[in-house]
Scaffold this motif. Structure first.
Motif, PDB file in Angstrom:
ATOM      1  N   VAL A   9      12.065   9.360  -4.327  1.00 17.44           N
ATOM      2  CA  VAL A   9      11.496   8.584  -5.475  1.00 17.44           C
ATOM      3  C   VAL A   9      11.300   9.479  -6.407  1.00 17.44           C
ATOM      4  O   VAL A   9      10.497  10.641  -6.454  1.00 17.44           O
TER       5      VAL A   9
ATOM      6  N   GLY B 137       0.597  -1.150   0.020  1.00 19.46           N
ATOM      7  CA  GLY B 137      -0.133   0.143   0.121  1.00 19.46           C
ATOM      8  C   GLY B 137       0.849   1.219  -0.061  1.00 19.46           C
ATOM      9  O   GLY B 137       0.263   2.294   0.313  1.00 19.46           O
ATOM     10  N   GLU B 138       1.945   1.458  -0.354  1.00 19.75           N
ATOM     11  CA  GLU B 138       2.945   2.500  -0.473  1.00 19.75           C
ATOM     12  C   GLU B 138       2.757   3.173  -1.779  1.00 19.75           C
ATOM     13  O   GLU B 138       3.637   3.568  -2.468  1.00 19.75           O
ATOM     14  N   LEU B 139       1.407   3.571  -1.953  1.00 14.12           N
ATOM     15  CA  LEU B 139       0.969   4.288  -3.290  1.00 14.12           C
ATOM     16  C   LEU B 139       1.733   5.599  -3.536  1.00 14.12           C
ATOM     17  O   LEU B 139       1.610   6.078  -4.459  1.00 14.12           O
TER      18      LEU B 139
ATOM     19  N   HIS C 160       4.189   6.448  -3.559  1.00 15.08           N
ATOM     20  CA  HIS C 160       5.932   6.113  -4.030  1.00 15.08           C
ATOM     21  C   HIS C 160       5.856   5.352  -5.336  1.00 15.08           C
ATOM     22  O   HIS C 160       6.873   5.024  -5.874  1.00 15.08           O
ATOM     23  N   ILE C 161       4.569   5.275  -5.972  1.00 13.05           N
ATOM     24  CA  ILE C 161       4.547   4.720  -7.249  1.00 13.05           C
ATOM     25  C   ILE C 161       4.751   5.903  -8.391  1.00 13.05           C
ATOM     26  O   ILE C 161       4.583   7.081  -8.074  1.00 13.05           O
ATOM     27  N   ASP C 162       5.792   5.388  -9.073  1.00 14.66           N
ATOM     28  CA  ASP C 162       6.106   6.460 -10.328  1.00 14.66           C
ATOM     29  C   ASP C 162       5.232   6.529 -11.499  1.00 14.66           C
ATOM     30  O   ASP C 162       5.149   5.215 -12.141  1.00 14.66           O
ATOM     31  N   MET C 163       4.682   7.570 -11.874  1.00 17.00           N
ATOM     32  CA  MET C 163       3.786   7.535 -13.267  1.00 17.00           C
ATOM     33  C   MET C 163       4.446   8.256 -14.206  1.00 17.00           C
ATOM     34  O   MET C 163       3.944   8.892 -14.835  1.00 17.00           O
ATOM     35  N   THR C 164       5.878   8.683 -14.065  1.00 15.42           N
ATOM     36  CA  THR C 164       6.261   9.631 -15.049  1.00 15.42           C
ATOM     37  C   THR C 164       7.737   8.924 -15.866  1.00 15.42           C
ATOM     38  O   THR C 164       8.357   9.666 -16.318  1.00 15.42           O
ATOM     39  N   LEU C 165       7.755   7.733 -15.920  1.00 12.82           N
ATOM     40  CA  LEU C 165       8.794   6.804 -16.424  1.00 12.82           C
ATOM     41  C   LEU C 165      10.306   7.349 -15.810  1.00 12.82           C
ATOM     42  O   LEU C 165      11.266   7.333 -16.775  1.00 12.82           O
ATOM     43  N   GLY C 166      10.012   7.654 -14.555  1.00  9.59           N
ATOM     44  CA  GLY C 166      11.488   8.081 -13.820  1.00  9.59           C
ATOM     45  C   GLY C 166      11.939   9.518 -14.344  1.00  9.59           C
ATOM     46  O   GLY C 166      12.960   9.798 -14.265  1.00  9.59           O
TER      47      GLY C 166
END
Lengths: 318, 318
Positions: free
Chosen positions: A178, A159-161, A163-169
């Motif tokens: 992150v 559930g560490e949402l 820190h999800i990357d939605m920008t291709l880094g």
């Protein structure tokens, strides 16, 4: 009367309450977390607070357990690990140490996951098997329930949402370094960062051209939107757009029946929620459209975090 | 002998097998899905095939059920809905219709979710409570298991991870018109598209400057990488990088113990798996590093899809 001590350990405050089976918080108090360099002193203070709260009630209390919500908590290990906003570094064996001071059943969990359990037991997610609670404060946290059970993950860090990357880094950095992490965009802090981005990108007049970053507050951005400030409006739209895309992505993962939103950003009301709803439906895969609700938490208010923590123990009594 | 009919409905082929409790596929056959404009004719053909397979065995068969894996299948509704690669449009009530032809217990599920059940019953995920199966063929599919149970979602469409957008809405389009959808990058098709991107971005010499898109095959890209073709090497690196980031994102969701990879792209072996491992560990949040394995499926081979479908029924016999 059977009661559970619900404890919410936050970067600023630690809140403590005595919670009944129906979710009522009968007594509560708080103190400043940062006062305690030494973790054992901190635990002794918690124990003292619980005893003081019990003494305030005019009937005998049977303390049946103690639930703790905290950032970076591992439910499986009973620890807090490398929490960015707490003083105690490394892996802190919270349950092992607290049991030396207080001999009742104990559980600890990530604060957003505890919030999800609270929502299921006491809030708007009663009888719902698939839902996600999103907390939008300094960061973005999530508690995910699927098949009627909280998803804890292999060793309790699911559930560490935020820190999800939605920008291709290739995006903003979060506090955990992150790149492109969601909470750098979608959170109370993310909204403030986006005000700067809009001031940089556009040349509109705005009250925020006279305000420094550290003086920016969420309420002021909401107020500015109400007055038609173009930078505030653009900042809300951009935040809602990324959040809509994120919730659409999350839907493709567990297909929840609903998202429940809580935390500071939700206080901006329609300025965030209306465009969010539009972007969300737009981004959803065809097969999900019209099926997933975005709702506000039924736990809003001062005792939400306490009741969520208490739910850890009450859940096991059923 | 108790056997289950496992049926895998694919865009090109429909595969049928008789599967024993230990996962052995005793008899199997296939026919071309596209031959059947009429869905009832298609079901009658399946029934005929099952009977033919039973007749080939030299002992009496007790058919205890029928499991079906298919794209865009809803386990809750018993339907296939708007599958891009199948001729039958709209919502097809598969179970309702098939029960008119064959009177045994039936279940249908998204093919990748069926693969995850197969992995849990017969493959490398035995006794594992938290894992994700990723299928890398024409598209990218996923079957997610948490708390020992498959995540089906509110009405059975969980796990559509191929359509998660990781580009803030600014990337390649998938077949479902999702901008930035993961499978447009990470799949056998995605790899081919990336070869074009690299031919466009760089001016390196490459055997692929003489090959049209429709003549590009995964095996040729692997072979070119073995020969040191710089475009092939760059394409694998780029694919592995985005996949590493995606699996790191997925980890933040359910914190699985392991990912199991299957499908065409896995056949490229070390060219994809070695850089994937490096990027994945690099992108993982600190709290997950070193804890999550990337493994290949224990179900690889011709009968994987059939056994996955059969697992839908065998799972319920335990």
């Amino acid at each position: 009367m059977d009661l559970v001590a619900g404890i919410d350990i936050g970067g600023t405050k630690t809140k403590i309450g005595l919670v009944a089976k129906n979710g009522d918080c009968l007594q509560q108090s708080f103190f400043r977390t940062q006062e305690f360099e030494n973790f054992d002193d901190f635990l002794i203070r918690i124990k003292t607070e619980i005893e003081a709260l019990e003494a305030k009630l005019d009937f005998p209390v049977n303390l049946i357990g103690c639930g703790i919500g905290a950032p970076n908590a591992s439910s499986r290990n009973g620890t807090i690990e490398n929490a960015a906003n707490l003083k105690w570094k490394g892996s802190v064996p919270v349950l092992e140490k607290f049991k030396q001071h207080l001999d009742v059943p104990m559980r600890i969990m990530n604060d957003a996951s505890a919030a999800a359990l609270g929502e299921m037991l006491f809030g708007n997610a009663k009888n719902m098997n698939d839902f996600i609670v999103i907390t939008l404060g300094t960061g973005l946290g999530a508690g995910i329930v699927a098949n009627g059970k909280l998803i804890e993950g292999y060793d309790g860090f699911a559930g560490e949402l935020g820190h999800i990357d939605m920008t291709l880094g290739d995006g903003r950095l979060t506090g955990l370094n992150v790149r492109g992490g969601l909470e750098a965009y979608v959170s109370a802090t993310g909204l403030k960062r986006t005000v700067l981005y809009m001031l940089c990108k556009y040349m509109d007049e705005s009250r925020f051209r006279d305000v420094a970053y550290n003086d920016l507050h969420g309420e002021d951005i909401t107020k500015a939107a109400e007055e038609g400030d173009p930078i505030a409006l653009k900042a809300f739209d951009y935040t809602a757009k990324i959040m809509g895309l994120a919730l659409a992505n999350f839907t493709a993962f567990t297909q929840p029946r609903a998202f429940f939103l809580m935390g500071g950003l939700v206080n901006s009301g329609k300025w965030i929620l209306d465009p969010l709803q539009t972007y969300f439906e737009d981004y959803l895969l065809e097969v999900y459209k019209g099926k997933v609700k975005i709702l506000t938490s039924g736990m809003e208010g001062k005792t939400a975090a306490i009741c969520g923590a208490a739910a850890l123990i009450w859940e096991e009594q059923n």
